[in-house]
Structures are given as C-alpha cells and as structure tokens.
Scaffold this motif. Structure first.
Motif, PDB file in Angstrom:
ATOM      1  N   GLN A   1      47.015 -56.982 -22.545  1.00  0.00           N
ATOM      2  CA  GLN A   1      47.075 -55.540 -22.378  1.00  0.00           C
ATOM      3  C   GLN A   1      46.135 -55.015 -21.303  1.00  0.00           C
ATOM      4  OE1 GLN A   1      46.486 -53.694 -26.184  1.00  0.00           O
ATOM      5  NE2 GLN A   1      48.424 -54.407 -27.002  1.00  0.00           N
ATOM      6  N   ASN A   2      45.007 -55.655 -21.100  1.00  0.00           N
ATOM      7  CA  ASN A   2      44.002 -55.097 -20.212  1.00  0.00           C
ATOM      8  C   ASN A   2      43.471 -56.135 -19.229  1.00  0.00           C
ATOM      9  OD1 ASN A   2      43.839 -52.448 -21.558  1.00  0.00           O
ATOM     10  ND2 ASN A   2      42.964 -53.609 -23.243  1.00  0.00           N
ATOM     11  N   ASN A   3      43.116 -55.632 -18.042  1.00  0.00           N
ATOM     12  CA  ASN A   3      42.376 -56.414 -17.049  1.00  0.00           C
ATOM     13  C   ASN A   3      43.069 -57.727 -16.679  1.00  0.00           C
ATOM     14  OD1 ASN A   3      40.291 -54.451 -17.040  1.00  0.00           O
ATOM     15  ND2 ASN A   3      39.425 -55.390 -18.894  1.00  0.00           N
ATOM     16  N   ILE A   4      44.196 -57.604 -15.985  1.00  0.00           N
ATOM     17  CA  ILE A   4      44.914 -58.773 -15.489  1.00  0.00           C
ATOM     18  C   ILE A   4      44.415 -59.068 -14.084  1.00  0.00           C
ATOM     19  CG2 ILE A   4      47.160 -59.744 -14.885  1.00  0.00           C
ATOM     20  CD1 ILE A   4      47.072 -56.830 -17.243  1.00  0.00           C
ATOM     21  N   VAL A   5      43.854 -60.235 -13.874  1.00  0.00           N
ATOM     22  CA  VAL A   5      43.306 -60.628 -12.577  1.00  0.00           C
ATOM     23  C   VAL A   5      43.986 -61.915 -12.124  1.00  0.00           C
ATOM     24  CG1 VAL A   5      41.245 -61.250 -11.274  1.00  0.00           C
ATOM     25  CG2 VAL A   5      41.088 -59.583 -13.130  1.00  0.00           C
ATOM     26  N   TYR A   6      44.422 -61.931 -10.869  1.00  0.00           N
ATOM     27  CA  TYR A   6      45.078 -63.116 -10.321  1.00  0.00           C
ATOM     28  C   TYR A   6      44.609 -63.323  -8.893  1.00  0.00           C
ATOM     29  CZ  TYR A   6      48.749 -65.757  -7.932  1.00  0.00           C
ATOM     30  OH  TYR A   6      49.425 -66.669  -7.161  1.00  0.00           O
ATOM     31  N   GLN A   7      44.206 -64.542  -8.586  1.00  0.00           N
ATOM     32  CA  GLN A   7      43.776 -64.888  -7.236  1.00  0.00           C
ATOM     33  C   GLN A   7      44.772 -65.864  -6.623  1.00  0.00           C
ATOM     34  OE1 GLN A   7      39.447 -65.766  -6.979  1.00  0.00           O
ATOM     35  NE2 GLN A   7      39.430 -65.423  -9.179  1.00  0.00           N
ATOM     36  N   GLN A   8      45.297 -65.510  -5.471  1.00  0.00           N
ATOM     37  CA  GLN A   8      46.285 -66.348  -4.785  1.00  0.00           C
ATOM     38  C   GLN A   8      45.631 -67.015  -3.582  1.00  0.00           C
ATOM     39  OE1 GLN A   8      49.889 -64.304  -3.789  1.00  0.00           O
ATOM     40  NE2 GLN A   8      50.666 -65.969  -2.512  1.00  0.00           N
ATOM     41  N   TYR A   9      45.869 -68.313  -3.431  1.00  0.00           N
ATOM     42  CA  TYR A   9      45.280 -69.083  -2.336  1.00  0.00           C
ATOM     43  C   TYR A   9      46.374 -69.661  -1.445  1.00  0.00           C
ATOM     44  CZ  TYR A   9      40.923 -68.873  -5.011  1.00  0.00           C
ATOM     45  OH  TYR A   9      39.809 -68.441  -5.681  1.00  0.00           O
ATOM     46  N   ARG A  10      45.988 -70.034  -0.225  1.00  0.00           N
ATOM     47  CA  ARG A  10      46.899 -70.667   0.719  1.00  0.00           C
ATOM     48  C   ARG A  10      46.166 -71.792   1.446  1.00  0.00           C
ATOM     49  NH1 ARG A  10      45.519 -68.681   5.836  1.00  0.00           N
ATOM     50  NH2 ARG A  10      44.287 -66.749   5.771  1.00  0.00           N
ATOM     51  N   ASP A  11      46.934 -72.738   1.973  1.00  0.00           N
ATOM     52  CA  ASP A  11      46.351 -73.806   2.777  1.00  0.00           C
ATOM     53  C   ASP A  11      45.924 -73.242   4.131  1.00  0.00           C
ATOM     54  OD1 ASP A  11      46.631 -75.800   0.908  1.00  0.00           O
ATOM     55  OD2 ASP A  11      48.677 -76.263   1.514  1.00  0.00           O
ATOM     56  N   ALA A  12      44.711 -73.548   4.524  1.00  0.00           N
ATOM     57  CA  ALA A  12      44.194 -73.074   5.807  1.00  0.00           C
ATOM     58  C   ALA A  12      43.632 -74.249   6.597  1.00  0.00           C
ATOM     59  CB  ALA A  12      43.112 -72.013   5.589  1.00  0.00           C
ATOM     60  N   LYS A  13      43.868 -74.227   7.896  1.00  0.00           N
ATOM     61  CA  LYS A  13      43.387 -75.300   8.769  1.00  0.00           C
ATOM     62  C   LYS A  13      42.065 -74.905   9.395  1.00  0.00           C
ATOM     63  CE  LYS A  13      44.963 -78.360  12.485  1.00  0.00           C
ATOM     64  NZ  LYS A  13      46.069 -78.670  13.427  1.00  0.00           N
ATOM     65  N   GLN A  14      41.079 -75.796   9.257  1.00  0.00           N
ATOM     66  CA  GLN A  14      39.761 -75.542   9.816  1.00  0.00           C
ATOM     67  C   GLN A  14      39.716 -75.928  11.300  1.00  0.00           C
ATOM     68  OE1 GLN A  14      37.386 -74.059   8.029  1.00  0.00           O
ATOM     69  NE2 GLN A  14      38.617 -74.057   6.166  1.00  0.00           N
ATOM     70  N   SER A  15      38.647 -75.530  11.965  1.00  0.00           N
ATOM     71  CA  SER A  15      38.487 -75.829  13.395  1.00  0.00           C
ATOM     72  C   SER A  15      38.394 -77.331  13.669  1.00  0.00           C
ATOM     73  CB  SER A  15      37.238 -75.126  13.938  1.00  0.00           C
ATOM     74  OG  SER A  15      36.084 -75.537  13.211  1.00  0.00           O
TER      75      SER A  15
ATOM     76  N   PHE B   1      44.779 -59.843  -7.004  1.00  0.00           N
ATOM     77  CA  PHE B   1      45.627 -58.871  -7.706  1.00  0.00           C
ATOM     78  C   PHE B   1      44.892 -58.436  -8.973  1.00  0.00           C
ATOM     79  CE2 PHE B   1      48.721 -57.490 -10.745  1.00  0.00           C
ATOM     80  CZ  PHE B   1      49.814 -56.997 -10.047  1.00  0.00           C
ATOM     81  N   TYR B   2      44.780 -57.129  -9.151  1.00  0.00           N
ATOM     82  CA  TYR B   2      44.135 -56.606 -10.366  1.00  0.00           C
ATOM     83  C   TYR B   2      44.956 -55.451 -10.930  1.00  0.00           C
ATOM     84  CZ  TYR B   2      41.030 -54.006 -13.438  1.00  0.00           C
ATOM     85  OH  TYR B   2      40.499 -53.329 -14.523  1.00  0.00           O
ATOM     86  N   ALA B   3      45.206 -55.495 -12.232  1.00  0.00           N
ATOM     87  CA  ALA B   3      45.850 -54.391 -12.941  1.00  0.00           C
ATOM     88  C   ALA B   3      45.036 -54.083 -14.196  1.00  0.00           C
ATOM     89  CB  ALA B   3      47.286 -54.743 -13.314  1.00  0.00           C
ATOM     90  N   LYS B   4      44.784 -52.818 -14.409  1.00  0.00           N
ATOM     91  CA  LYS B   4      43.946 -52.427 -15.537  1.00  0.00           C
ATOM     92  C   LYS B   4      44.667 -52.571 -16.866  1.00  0.00           C
ATOM     93  CE  LYS B   4      40.881 -48.724 -17.134  1.00  0.00           C
ATOM     94  NZ  LYS B   4      40.358 -47.361 -16.855  1.00  0.00           N
ATOM     95  N   GLN B   5      45.991 -52.369 -16.841  1.00  0.00           N
ATOM     96  CA  GLN B   5      46.730 -52.385 -18.107  1.00  0.00           C
ATOM     97  C   GLN B   5      48.159 -52.848 -17.884  1.00  0.00           C
ATOM     98  OE1 GLN B   5      47.713 -48.579 -20.100  1.00  0.00           O
ATOM     99  NE2 GLN B   5      46.588 -49.362 -21.861  1.00  0.00           N
ATOM    100  N   PHE B   6      48.720 -53.474 -18.910  1.00  0.00           N
ATOM    101  CA  PHE B   6      50.119 -53.896 -18.907  1.00  0.00           C
ATOM    102  C   PHE B   6      50.701 -53.572 -20.269  1.00  0.00           C
ATOM    103  CE2 PHE B   6      53.274 -57.460 -19.469  1.00  0.00           C
ATOM    104  CZ  PHE B   6      54.237 -56.895 -18.647  1.00  0.00           C
TER     105      PHE B   6
ATOM    106  N   MET C   1      52.902 -52.651 -14.938  1.00  0.00           N
ATOM    107  CA  MET C   1      51.465 -52.677 -14.706  1.00  0.00           C
ATOM    108  C   MET C   1      50.992 -51.263 -14.373  1.00  0.00           C
ATOM    109  SD  MET C   1      50.480 -55.990 -14.755  1.00  0.00           S
ATOM    110  CE  MET C   1      51.150 -57.648 -14.528  1.00  0.00           C
ATOM    111  N   ARG C   2      49.734 -50.965 -14.709  1.00  0.00           N
ATOM    112  CA  ARG C   2      49.177 -49.648 -14.407  1.00  0.00           C
ATOM    113  C   ARG C   2      47.804 -49.801 -13.760  1.00  0.00           C
ATOM    114  NH1 ARG C   2      51.920 -45.412 -16.436  1.00  0.00           N
ATOM    115  NH2 ARG C   2      53.495 -45.811 -18.044  1.00  0.00           N
ATOM    116  N   ASN C   3      47.516 -48.833 -12.870  1.00  0.00           N
ATOM    117  CA  ASN C   3      46.228 -48.786 -12.167  1.00  0.00           C
ATOM    118  C   ASN C   3      45.951 -50.110 -11.453  1.00  0.00           C
ATOM    119  OD1 ASN C   3      45.798 -46.166 -13.168  1.00  0.00           O
ATOM    120  ND2 ASN C   3      44.836 -46.982 -15.033  1.00  0.00           N
ATOM    121  N   LEU C   4      46.717 -50.346 -10.402  1.00  0.00           N
ATOM    122  CA  LEU C   4      46.657 -51.617  -9.689  1.00  0.00           C
ATOM    123  C   LEU C   4      45.826 -51.506  -8.422  1.00  0.00           C
ATOM    124  CD1 LEU C   4      49.940 -51.160 -10.634  1.00  0.00           C
ATOM    125  CD2 LEU C   4      49.881 -53.580 -10.138  1.00  0.00           C
TER     126      LEU C   4
END
Length: 394
Positions: free
Chosen positions: A168-182, A194-199, A204-207
């Motif tokens: 119901q509350n505080n949905i947090v999601y972190q999305q990553y990608r492959d990155a090439k270094q120097s 991604f953050y949503a206060k409520q579902f 979702m609400r308050n994103l």
C-alpha cells in the motif's frame, strides 16, 4: 535365543531380482521401522494440527461465524503443512523406538557378538532417513505451498477479510542498465529511480521518477497518479510535471501535463502487486520474488527471503539428523518402552526447534548470514549425532 532372527542362515544375504542384494538384517530392520514411522506421522500430525489449526478454526467458527463446511475445507488444505513437519519427528521416533526395543531384547547384543558393527546396524535407519528427506523436500515444494495458499484464500474469502495483494505504501524501484567504462569494462549504471507513495490496487499515487538514462540530461517526473496501460505497455501519468535538468544542475525546461504516456518498466507494479507469505511459495517462486525485492532496494526483506530459501533446502536434512540420532541413542541399553522413546523424542525436537528459532532470529538481524542461520541447526545436529555414533562404536 531372540526370536527375531534365524541364525541357521549362513549369510544375511537374500537372493533377489533387484540390481542390488538386500540382506535379511536390512529387510528385518526396515520392516520394524515402517510401522512406528507411520504411527509417528499420525501422532505428530494430529498434535500439530490441533495446536496450529484446529483450535483457531473452532474459535473462528464461534466468534466470526465461519461456516462448518468452509472450516472443513480450510482444515483439509492446512493438513499437508503439518504432515510435512511431522516427517522428521516421525523419523526420530521410529528409529529410537525400534533400536531401543532391539537393545532391550538383546538382539543388538547378539548381532554385535556375531561381528556386525554398530555402523552396519544403523545403516537401514540412515537409508530410511535419506528417503524421508527426499520425500519431505518434494512435499514442501509441490504440495504444501499450493495447499497453504488455498487455505488462506478460502479463509479470507469466507470471512470477507480479503488481504490486499498489493503493497500500500512507499513503492521504490531502481532500474539499472549495462554501461561501458572508458577502459572498456562494463558495469551496472543507475538508469531510473521510481517512487510511489501509495498503491490502491488499481493506480499509483504521488509519484516521482528520477531519470538518468541520457548522459548530461536528467529528468524528474512528478504526477498525482499513474496507471499501467497494458495495451501500450507503458505508464499513463496524470496531472504532473516534467523537469528537464542540465548537466550543471540548472532547469533546462519545465513541462506540465494532464496526461502523459511514459515508457517505463512495469516492475514497480509487479513489486507492489505481490507481497505473499514465504510459506505459500516454493523455492523458485521465492527466488523470482527476491529479484523484484532486490530491484526495490529493500535489503532487509531480501535477507529474509535468502534465509527462507536456505531453510527450505536445509529443513529436509533434519530427517537425516533425527534418524542418525534416534538410531544411535536407541542402541544404548535403556529401561522403558514406547513412553520413554516418545519423551526423549519430544526433548530432542524441542532443543532442535529452539535452536532453529534462535538462528532464524539471528539470520534476520544479520548477525548470522542466511546460509549460517538456516544450516547451523542441521549441521550442529549432524555433528552431535556423529559424535554419539562414534561413542557407541567404540
């Protein structure tokens, strides 16, 4: 001379069409172990069902008006869980009872006088324990989770207390990608938060979405609400603002919108829509759920799930520990019959589950690693059983 064996046989081997030979000793002990094992499954299952399910269902029938037919259905679905818990206990009871009786009747003395070692004598108990371990693992993976889920679903539906299948509350999601270094190596780079206060189960609400997908240009998206559009495979954001941020941290552009479709992963919705009980999932399902939890950054829940996975693997092997311990203790001369064996079984079971509870708590508090918290009771029991066997074999 004890009546259990025929010593006129020159060997304990019996001809068989099987690819291996079963000795008379193996057949005899195996037949003796079968009945006490079934008795133990019935006895311990009855006790566990009464304490863990029956009393609670009766209370719900009297206090909440649970119909009798529904109570029977829920009871039926709850029984497999307690049967699986009874398998290790029944293994301990059966091995302890059988070897205690053989010792009391001096049959073990006669066999050892014939040159048969204590290690050979308890071999049938070890084989039985390994078989029950495999049976327990299969039971817990294929039957118990589905039955437990159906029990919860049926009970909640009957009492009109449907548990929300969402966070119901505080949905947090972190999305990553492959990155090439120097230097040419590749690493995981943060792409979005991604953050949503409520579902509420539908939207979702308050994103707030922090977008780092483009080098040098980051975006901040805020919205009052958002829903997943399955047809477009994207999110529909409503009443929000998009802030485009330059590399130096200044605002490059601000765009207000009433509705905007944004291509983002639906993983936050999957994460919010699934908050099950670990007991209602098998190992593969917990592993899938763990992947979602790791993406949310909830390390505490991730640690708990890792612990549950290891416990599901480690628990069946307690059958081997109990079988080894019960058979070894049974070979020692002792007065008393089934009552004494049952009492000793209760003490051993209590000590094991007390140690399991402590290790589980330490594992969730991260005092112990998930592997240590799950396997320590089993390893400690195996070492204790091996030590007792070594003492008996001297």
């Amino acid at each position: 001379m004890p009546s259990g064996f025929n010593f006129s046989q020159p060997s304990f081997r019996l001809k068989s069409r099987l690819p291996f030979h079963l000795s008379v000793l193996d057949r005899y002990i195996a037949s003796q172990l079968a009945s006490p094992f079934l008795f133990g499954v019935a006895a311990f299952s009855s006790i566990l069902v009464s304490v863990g399910a029956l009393f609670d269902l009766i209370r719900k029938m009297t206090d909440a008006g649970l119909p009798l037919s529904i109570a029977f259905k829920v009871f039926f679905f709850q029984v497999p869980e307690f049967i699986s818990l009874s398998f290790p206990m029944a293994t301990l009871l059966s091995t302890l009872m059988v070897y205690s009786r053989l010792s009391t009747d001096s049959e073990l003395i006669a066999l050892r006088s014939a040159g048969i070692s204590v290690y050979r004598l308890i071999a049938p108990a070890i084989v039985l324990s390994l078989f029950v371990s495999a049976l327990t693992f299969g039971f817990n993976e294929s039957i118990v989770p589905a039955a437990k889920y159906q029990a919860s679903l049926t009970l909640d539906s009957a009492l009109k207390q449907d548990k929300p299948t969402f966070q119901q509350n505080n949905i947090v999601y972190q999305q990553y990608r492959d990155a090439k270094q120097s230097d040419g190596s590749r690493t995981q780079a943060l792409e979005r938060i991604f953050y949503a206060k409520q579902f509420d189960g539908k939207q979702m609400r308050n994103l707030t979405v922090l977008d780092f997908s483009q080098d040098g240009v980051n975006q901040i998206v805020t919205a009052n609400r958002a829903t997943w559009n399955a047809n477009s495979n994207a999110w529909d954001f409503f009443n929000g603002t998009i802030y485009v941020v330059a590399a130096d941290g200044s605002y490059r552009n601000i765009l207000k919108f009433e509705q905007q479709q944004i291509q983002l992963s639906r993983t936050p919705l999957d994460l919010a829509s699934r908050q099950p009980d670990e007991g209602e999932m098998n190992i593969q399902q917990i592993q899938d759920y763990l992947k979602l939890v790791l993406q949310s950054g909830d390390e505490k829940l991730a640690t708990k799930l890792r612990l549950r996975i290891q416990q599901k693997i480690a628990f069946p092997f307690i059958c081997l520990v109990f079988g080894l311990t019960g058979a070894t203790l049974g070979t020692r001369p002792r007065r008393g019959g089934k009552g004494t064996s049952f009492a000793i079984s209760i003490v051993i079971i209590f000590v094991y589950y007390l140690l399991s509870f402590v290790c589980d708590s330490f594992g969730q508090l991260e005092i112990l690693s998930p592997i240590s918290g799950a396997w320590l009771p089993t390893i400690a029991g195996l070492l204790a059983g091996t030590f007792l066997l070594w003492r008996s074999g001297k």
